[in-house]
Design an enzyme around this catalytic site. Structure first.
Site, PDB file in Angstrom:
ATOM      1  N   HIS A 107       0.964  -1.260  -0.095  1.00  0.00           N
ATOM      2  CA  HIS A 107       0.031   0.216   0.100  1.00  0.00           C
ATOM      3  C   HIS A 107       0.891   1.110   0.138  1.00  0.00           C
ATOM      4  O   HIS A 107       1.654   1.440   0.847  1.00  0.00           O
ATOM      5  CB  HIS A 107      -0.848   0.037   1.205  1.00  0.00           C
ATOM      6  CG  HIS A 107      -2.262  -0.532   1.016  1.00  0.00           C
ATOM      7  ND1 HIS A 107      -3.316  -0.528   1.869  1.00  0.00           N
ATOM      8  CD2 HIS A 107      -2.291  -1.839   0.189  1.00  0.00           C
ATOM      9  CE1 HIS A 107      -4.205  -1.244   1.301  1.00  0.00           C
ATOM     10  NE2 HIS A 107      -3.539  -2.092   0.379  1.00  0.00           N
ATOM     11  N   PRO A 161      -4.699   1.027  18.388  1.00  0.00           N
ATOM     12  CA  PRO A 161      -4.464   0.463  17.107  1.00  0.00           C
ATOM     13  C   PRO A 161      -4.419   1.509  16.093  1.00  0.00           C
ATOM     14  O   PRO A 161      -4.210   1.211  14.813  1.00  0.00           O
ATOM     15  CB  PRO A 161      -5.543  -0.499  16.762  1.00  0.00           C
ATOM     16  CG  PRO A 161      -6.542  -0.210  17.923  1.00  0.00           C
ATOM     17  CD  PRO A 161      -5.971   0.266  18.975  1.00  0.00           C
ATOM     18  N   LYS A 204       0.672   0.507  14.815  1.00  0.00           N
ATOM     19  CA  LYS A 204       2.055   0.352  15.451  1.00  0.00           C
ATOM     20  C   LYS A 204       2.203  -0.897  16.338  1.00  0.00           C
ATOM     21  O   LYS A 204       3.695  -1.176  16.478  1.00  0.00           O
ATOM     22  CB  LYS A 204       2.149   1.676  15.843  1.00  0.00           C
ATOM     23  CG  LYS A 204       2.460   2.778  15.237  1.00  0.00           C
ATOM     24  CD  LYS A 204       3.854   2.729  14.579  1.00  0.00           C
ATOM     25  CE  LYS A 204       3.743   3.606  13.386  1.00  0.00           C
ATOM     26  NZ  LYS A 204       3.597   2.654  12.011  1.00  0.00           N
ATOM     27  N   TYR A 217       3.692   6.634   9.884  1.00  0.00           N
ATOM     28  CA  TYR A 217       2.715   5.592   9.569  1.00  0.00           C
ATOM     29  C   TYR A 217       3.667   4.760   9.161  1.00  0.00           C
ATOM     30  O   TYR A 217       3.608   3.302   9.074  1.00  0.00           O
ATOM     31  CB  TYR A 217       1.698   6.056   8.559  1.00  0.00           C
ATOM     32  CG  TYR A 217       0.612   5.053   8.541  1.00  0.00           C
ATOM     33  CD1 TYR A 217      -0.647   5.099   9.381  1.00  0.00           C
ATOM     34  CD2 TYR A 217       0.729   4.021   7.630  1.00  0.00           C
ATOM     35  CE1 TYR A 217      -1.499   4.246   9.415  1.00  0.00           C
ATOM     36  CE2 TYR A 217      -0.204   2.958   7.673  1.00  0.00           C
ATOM     37  CZ  TYR A 217      -1.475   2.951   8.461  1.00  0.00           C
ATOM     38  OH  TYR A 217      -2.245   2.234   8.389  1.00  0.00           O
ATOM     39  N   TYR A 267      -9.625   5.714   7.067  1.00  0.00           N
ATOM     40  CA  TYR A 267      -9.583   6.188   8.631  1.00  0.00           C
ATOM     41  C   TYR A 267     -10.475   7.218   8.689  1.00  0.00           C
ATOM     42  O   TYR A 267     -10.150   8.491   7.884  1.00  0.00           O
ATOM     43  CB  TYR A 267      -8.270   6.775   9.122  1.00  0.00           C
ATOM     44  CG  TYR A 267      -7.324   5.535   9.366  1.00  0.00           C
ATOM     45  CD1 TYR A 267      -6.203   5.226   8.294  1.00  0.00           C
ATOM     46  CD2 TYR A 267      -7.071   4.980  10.697  1.00  0.00           C
ATOM     47  CE1 TYR A 267      -5.500   4.235   8.441  1.00  0.00           C
ATOM     48  CE2 TYR A 267      -5.950   4.054  10.934  1.00  0.00           C
ATOM     49  CZ  TYR A 267      -5.403   3.600   9.956  1.00  0.00           C
ATOM     50  OH  TYR A 267      -4.346   2.734  10.260  1.00  0.00           O
TER      51      TYR A 267
HETATM   52  P1  RFL Z   1       1.031 -11.398  21.552  1.00  0.00           P
HETATM   53  O1  RFL Z   1       0.620 -11.465  20.247  1.00  0.00           O
HETATM   54  O2  RFL Z   1      -0.113 -10.928  22.729  1.00  0.00           O
HETATM   55  O3  RFL Z   1       1.579 -12.757  22.067  1.00  0.00           O
HETATM   56  C1  RFL Z   1       1.983 -13.030  23.577  1.00  0.00           C
HETATM   57  C2  RFL Z   1       2.120 -14.531  23.579  1.00  0.00           C
HETATM   58  O4  RFL Z   1       2.377 -15.052  24.854  1.00  0.00           O
HETATM   59  C3  RFL Z   1       1.361 -15.888  25.395  1.00  0.00           C
HETATM   60  N1  RFL Z   1       1.481 -15.952  26.711  1.00  0.00           N
HETATM   61  C4  RFL Z   1       2.262 -16.855  27.662  1.00  0.00           C
HETATM   62  N2  RFL Z   1       2.950 -17.751  27.388  1.00  0.00           N
HETATM   63  C5  RFL Z   1       3.104 -18.318  28.384  1.00  0.00           C
HETATM   64  N3  RFL Z   1       3.268 -18.088  29.600  1.00  0.00           N
HETATM   65  C6  RFL Z   1       2.344 -17.094  29.968  1.00  0.00           C
HETATM   66  N4  RFL Z   1       2.073 -16.902  31.211  1.00  0.00           N
HETATM   67  C7  RFL Z   1       1.725 -16.345  28.854  1.00  0.00           C
HETATM   68  N5  RFL Z   1       0.983 -15.455  28.927  1.00  0.00           N
HETATM   69  C8  RFL Z   1       0.621 -14.971  27.556  1.00  0.00           C
HETATM   70  C9  RFL Z   1       0.107 -15.589  24.667  1.00  0.00           C
HETATM   71  O5  RFL Z   1      -0.722 -16.608  24.676  1.00  0.00           O
HETATM   72  C10 RFL Z   1       0.538 -15.098  23.414  1.00  0.00           C
HETATM   73  O6  RFL Z   1       0.628 -16.277  22.435  1.00  0.00           O
HETATM   74  O7  RFL Z   1       2.235 -10.377  21.931  1.00  0.00           O
HETATM   75  P2  RFL Z   1       3.374 -10.024  20.899  1.00  0.00           P
HETATM   76  O8  RFL Z   1       4.068 -11.254  20.245  1.00  0.00           O
HETATM   77  O9  RFL Z   1       4.284  -9.109  21.479  1.00  0.00           O
HETATM   78  O10 RFL Z   1       2.768  -9.294  19.544  1.00  0.00           O
HETATM   79  C11 RFL Z   1       2.160  -8.260  19.716  1.00  0.00           C
HETATM   80  C12 RFL Z   1       0.840  -7.981  18.901  1.00  0.00           C
HETATM   81  O11 RFL Z   1      -0.011  -9.082  18.733  1.00  0.00           O
HETATM   82  C13 RFL Z   1       0.003  -6.431  18.880  1.00  0.00           C
HETATM   83  O12 RFL Z   1       1.148  -5.542  19.154  1.00  0.00           O
HETATM   84  C14 RFL Z   1      -0.644  -6.189  17.777  1.00  0.00           C
HETATM   85  O13 RFL Z   1      -1.729  -7.142  17.328  1.00  0.00           O
HETATM   86  C15 RFL Z   1      -1.297  -4.866  17.820  1.00  0.00           C
HETATM   87  N6  RFL Z   1      -2.275  -4.528  16.720  1.00  0.00           N
HETATM   88  C16 RFL Z   1      -1.643  -3.938  15.567  1.00  0.00           C
HETATM   89  N7  RFL Z   1      -0.384  -3.858  15.430  1.00  0.00           N
HETATM   90  C17 RFL Z   1       0.289  -3.125  14.254  1.00  0.00           C
HETATM   91  O14 RFL Z   1       1.393  -3.219  14.044  1.00  0.00           O
HETATM   92  N8  RFL Z   1      -0.657  -3.038  13.048  1.00  0.00           N
HETATM   93  C18 RFL Z   1      -1.935  -3.444  13.250  1.00  0.00           C
HETATM   94  O15 RFL Z   1      -2.886  -2.897  12.028  1.00  0.00           O
HETATM   95  C19 RFL Z   1      -2.474  -3.657  14.408  1.00  0.00           C
HETATM   96  N9  RFL Z   1      -3.905  -3.713  14.700  1.00  0.00           N
HETATM   97  C20 RFL Z   1      -3.553  -4.657  16.931  1.00  0.00           C
HETATM   98  C21 RFL Z   1      -4.215  -4.250  15.609  1.00  0.00           C
HETATM   99  C22 RFL Z   1      -4.139  -5.255  17.958  1.00  0.00           C
HETATM  100  C23 RFL Z   1      -5.544  -5.230  18.046  1.00  0.00           C
HETATM  101  N10 RFL Z   1      -6.078  -5.733  19.530  1.00  0.00           N
HETATM  102  C24 RFL Z   1      -7.160  -6.835  19.345  1.00  0.00           C
HETATM  103  C25 RFL Z   1      -5.191  -5.644  20.553  1.00  0.00           C
HETATM  104  C26 RFL Z   1      -5.645  -4.493  15.713  1.00  0.00           C
HETATM  105  C27 RFL Z   1      -6.518  -4.855  17.005  1.00  0.00           C
HETATM  106  C28 RFL Z   1      -7.799  -5.044  17.127  1.00  0.00           C
HETATM  107  C1  PHB Z   2      -6.360  -4.027  10.638  1.00  0.00           C
HETATM  108  O1  PHB Z   2      -6.552  -4.231   9.492  1.00  0.00           O
HETATM  109  O2  PHB Z   2      -6.583  -4.793  11.406  1.00  0.00           O
HETATM  110  C2  PHB Z   2      -5.782  -2.653  11.071  1.00  0.00           C
HETATM  111  C3  PHB Z   2      -5.275  -1.701  10.126  1.00  0.00           C
HETATM  112  C4  PHB Z   2      -4.976  -0.511  10.565  1.00  0.00           C
HETATM  113  C5  PHB Z   2      -4.844  -0.167  11.809  1.00  0.00           C
HETATM  114  C6  PHB Z   2      -5.703  -1.131  12.823  1.00  0.00           C
HETATM  115  C7  PHB Z   2      -6.026  -2.215  12.503  1.00  0.00           C
HETATM  116  O3  PHB Z   2      -4.701   1.253  12.210  1.00  0.00           O
END
Ligand code: RFL
Ligand code: PHB
Length: 389
Positions: free
Chosen positions: A72, A292, A296, A384, A200
């Site tokens: 993108h 989100p 980031k 971004y 957005y």
């Molecule tokens: P995770 O993915 O939470 O993984 C942590 C893992 O540790 C396990 N765990 C344990 N294991 C052993 N013992 C324990 N006591 C434990 N406790 C937990 C868990 O089961 C899990 O498997 O953290 P990690 O690896 O640091 O990754 C971070 C990302 O997942 C997170 O920052 C992103 O998903 C955030 N996020 C977004 N980030 C982006 O860069 N671009 C995006 O577009 C974006 N969109 C989003 C998002 C997060 C969202 N939510 C639901 C929080 C959109 C959403 C809706």
């Molecule tokens: C997503 O596709 O889940 C998404 C994309 C951009 C954002 C947050 C979430 O800023």
């Protein structure tokens, strides 16, 4: 059992770090609390910065991402149903890749399996010991049997609710937090995306985001009060509200269908300082959370992994521990920059309880400024697409 690096958490941070270390000849064991199926059922991030894309390639896990990810070169920002585009290539010469976190995690698991890395799933009651000394170890229970893993260092990659951060004594640990007074209701649907690029939308009724995973899979979000529950939102109610907040030309052509996932995520900014305690190093959501809005979270996890990987390599290959000593300082610098950007974009795009007429006019004026100022667009674009790491 013994290894060089014990990695707590098999999310994207833990798996990416493990993959990079293994390929560099440094042994790891990953301990994950959940099953692989559970980890792969979580729908999360969708946008990868280019540096993150390159790190995944460096880990030897980028083949499917390169084939199926979508490059993108811009986003749309909408204000009161009228949109404009920010051209990333023109503004900062960079682009991003749309590729779901779920797919990336699947690829990392496959890459780990291919090199015979050790991932222990469904590890219960993981506990960290001796972190302040030079003989750290981790214990856990699996199928009713107690286990112990001795190691040189521990990487805490266990997300916001994990145990690693809690190991740092309260007298040392400083946690800085802002909780936002709303959440995002997200749905995934097997429909063609509303637009080719992300939209957005700032709207008086609240924020909306049109995102995607692939040409037949859409990911959409709307801002909702924290008191709302998923059960309150039928698919029809979601589509009605989502359409209201989009520019009319997009709303009119929007293809709708049944949701295949629906969830509400609260929004918070959170930073834990320091990110290192003795032989424990925190990575990703274990150390910080961003709302989100700027996409980031996953990207910050990737930059932490990059710094820690380089520092561990230096330690083992060159017997030089300077980078390990500076890990927290170095990672936190970038964490705060991404925290600022995510907070700024959240503040600009959402309806807050105290936004009022003045706040709304300030948001609309700032969006108008962004539409017409090349330097404002350059600032948005470089943040971004990701500040360098
Ligand atoms: P995770 O993915 O939470 O993984 C942590 C893992 O540790 C396990 N765990 C344990 N294991 C052993 N013992 C324990 N006591 C434990 N406790 C937990 C868990 O089961 C899990 O498997 O953290 P990690 O690896 O640091 O990754 C971070 C990302 O997942 C997170 O920052 C992103 O998903 C955030 N996020 C977004 N980030 C982006 O860069 N671009 C995006 O577009 C974006 N969109 C989003 C998002 C997060 C969202 N939510 C639901 C929080 C959109 C959403 C809706
Ligand atoms: C997503 O596709 O889940 C998404 C994309 C951009 C954002 C947050 C979430 O800023």
């Amino acid at each position: 059992m013994r290894t060089q690096i014990a990695i707590i958490g098999g999310g994207p941070s833990g798996l990416l770090l493990s993959q990079l270390l293994n390929r560099a000849g440094i042994e790891t064991v990953v301990l994950e609390r959940r099953s692989r199926d559970y980890v792969l059922s979580r729908i999360r991030a969708g946008v990868l910065e280019w540096s993150c894309v390159e790190l995944v390639r460096e880990a030897g896990a980028g083949a499917r991402m390169d084939g199926e990810g979508i490059e993108h070169e811009g986003i749309y920002l909408a204000s009161q149903n009228r949109g404009f585009r920010v051209d990333f290539m023109k503004s900062c010469g960079k682009k991003v890749m749309v590729y779901g976190q779920t797919e990336l995690t699947k690829d990392l698991y496959a890459a780990q399996d291919a090199i015979g890395a050790t991932i222990i799933e469904e590890a219960e009651d993981v506990a960290l010991h001796g972190v302040e000394g030079d003989k750290p170890y981790v214990t856990w229970r699996k199928d009713g049997v107690e286990h112990r893993l001795d190691c040189d260092f521990i990487a805490g990659c266990d997300g916001f609710h994990g145990v690693s951060r809690q190991t740092i004594p309260l007298s040392v640990r400083h946690e800085i937090e802002r909780v936002y007074p709303f959440g995002w209701l997200g749905i995934l649907s097997r429909t063609p995306p509303a637009a080719e690029e992300l939209i957005y939308a700032n709207h008086r009724r609240g924020f909306a985001l049109a995102s995607l995973r692939n040409p037949m899979l859409s990911r959409y979000y709307i801002q909702v009060p924290l008191t709302d529950s998923v059960e309150q939102w039928s698919d029809d109610a979601f589509w009605d509200e989502f359409r209201r907040r989009l520019p009319p030309d997009v709303a009119e052509t929007l293809k709708i269908g049944p949701s295949i996932e629906k969830s509400i995520a609260p929004l918070r900014s959170f930073v834990c300082e320091p990110m290192r305690w003795g032989r424990l190093f925190l990575c990703g959501d274990a150390a910080h959370i961003v709302p989100p809005t700027g996409a980031k979270g996953l990207n910050l996890a990737a930059s932490d992994v990059h710094y820690l990987f380089q520092a561990l390599k230096q330690h083992f290959e060159e017997k030089d521990s300077a980078a390990l000593h500076h890990y927290s300082e170095q990672a936190l610098k970038r964490v705060w920059l991404a925290t600022r950007f995510s907070w700024w974009m959240t503040s600009l795009m959402h309806r807050f309880p105290d936004t009022g007429e003045f706040g709304q006019r300030m948001q609309e004026t700032e969006l108008d400024y962004l539409e017409h100022s090349a330097s404002a667009q350059a600032s948005l674009a470089e943040n971004y697409c990701g500040l360098p790491f």
